[in-house]
Design a protein around this motif. Structure first.
Motif, PDB file in Angstrom:
ATOM      1  N   ALA A 152     -36.828  -9.562 -17.230  1.00 50.00           N
ATOM      2  CA  ALA A 152     -37.326 -10.946 -17.352  1.00 50.00           C
ATOM      3  C   ALA A 152     -38.141 -11.094 -18.637  1.00 50.00           C
ATOM      4  N   GLY A 195     -35.781 -15.427 -26.053  1.00 54.73           N
ATOM      5  CA  GLY A 195     -35.741 -16.888 -26.210  1.00 54.73           C
ATOM      6  C   GLY A 195     -36.951 -17.418 -26.960  1.00 54.73           C
ATOM      7  N   THR A 196     -37.741 -16.489 -27.515  1.00 58.76           N
ATOM      8  CA  THR A 196     -38.926 -16.906 -28.275  1.00 58.76           C
ATOM      9  C   THR A 196     -38.603 -16.975 -29.756  1.00 58.76           C
ATOM     10  N   VAL A 197     -38.975 -18.100 -30.363  1.00 53.19           N
ATOM     11  CA  VAL A 197     -38.690 -18.216 -31.808  1.00 53.19           C
ATOM     12  C   VAL A 197     -40.010 -18.284 -32.580  1.00 53.19           C
ATOM     13  N   ASP A 250     -35.849 -11.086 -21.576  1.00 50.63           N
ATOM     14  CA  ASP A 250     -35.160 -12.371 -21.620  1.00 50.63           C
ATOM     15  C   ASP A 250     -36.052 -13.432 -22.273  1.00 50.63           C
ATOM     16  N   ASP A 251     -37.325 -13.434 -21.868  1.00 51.89           N
ATOM     17  CA  ASP A 251     -38.287 -14.383 -22.440  1.00 51.89           C
ATOM     18  C   ASP A 251     -38.475 -14.151 -23.940  1.00 51.89           C
ATOM     19  N   LEU A 252     -38.556 -12.872 -24.279  1.00 54.65           N
ATOM     20  CA  LEU A 252     -38.785 -12.508 -25.681  1.00 54.65           C
ATOM     21  C   LEU A 252     -37.608 -12.925 -26.553  1.00 54.65           C
TER      22      LEU A 252
END
Lengths: 78, 169
Positions: B160, B167-169, B163-165
């Motif tokens: 998780a 989607g981080t820009v 996944d978050d990382l």
């Protein structure tokens, strides 16, 4: 991961149009890859770093609130 | 290194099924020979009918355990191969691997339970025949089961976060 609907809309496209700037040009100026900027522009990003937000606001001469808006009607599927 | 581990796991899968087939064949031969040479060997030549019945029960029980054990071991080996493959490609922290670890945990639990059943059969057969059928309680497997479930949870959390990382820009 399950699909989540985000109510945060990214107005990067509009800001770029208003400033007459292309995504590639912004990418070069802030040192972020075009792929990552596209993810942000299409609303597929899950989070945005303060450093990215800062750089975009600096180059587009805007406030974070101009870039990100909360909209329950204009939700973006992630 | 990963290539050798994967090759080793493939090799052990074959060994597992070959050993399972040989063991089944061995026990089936002993069972079909019930009351004859096979049970005489295990129950003793002088063994009476009750003792031979106990030995037959032991053989039936052990024969019944071979296939589930082999299946559980095969599932463990295939999941382990999946984990090693993902570790090689640098995508170890994923939901799929959390599921694999949990499956390995359940399979190990099944093996431990089967071991207890085998122990019970052995103790009964040993008591009836006076021969030592060989079994001792191993705690290692029991410790590994909760460890695997916890590790599966850690992998799920890690997946998780990854996944978050991403989607981080």
């Amino acid at each position: 991961m399950t699909d989540q609907t985000s109510f945060i809309a990214v107005r990067l496209d509009e800001l770029l149009r208003e400033r007459g700037m292309t995504l590639t040009e912004l990418s070069d100026r802030i040192g972020l890859t075009l792929a990552n900027l596209s993810i942000l522009k299409t609303g597929k990003a899950k989070a945005i770093r303060f450093s990215t937000l800062e750089a975009i606001c600096r180059e587009l001469r805007c406030q974070p609130g101009d870039l990100l808006i909360y909209s329950e009607t204009g939700g973006i599927d992630q | 290194m990963y290539v050798f581990i994967l090759a080793g796991l493939r090799f052990f899968r074959w060994v597992n099924w070959i050993v399972a087939a040989l063991l089944t064949l061995f026990f089936v031969v002993l069972l079909t020979d019930a009351g004859g040479l096979g049970t005489s060997v295990l129950a003793g030549v002088e063994g009476d009918l009750a003792v031979r019945a106990q030995v037959r029960g032991y053989l039936l029980g052990v024969t019944g355990l071979v296939l589930p054990m082999a299946l559980a071991i095969d599932r463990i080996l295939t999941r382990l191969a999946g984990l090693v493959h993902d570790a090689r490609t640098g995508t170890a922290l994923s939901e799929a691997n959390a599921d694999r670890l949990r499956t390995i945990g359940w399979c190990l639990l099944a093996i431990n339970l089967a071991d207890l059943v085998y122990g019970w059969l052995s103790v009964r057969a040993s008591a009836a025949t006076g021969e030592y059928f060989g079994w001792s309680l191993s705690l290692t497997g029991w410790v590994a089961v909760p460890l695997l479930f916890v590790l599966a949870h850690v992998f799920r959390e890690g997946a998780a976060m990854r996944d978050d990382l991403e989607g981080t820009v």
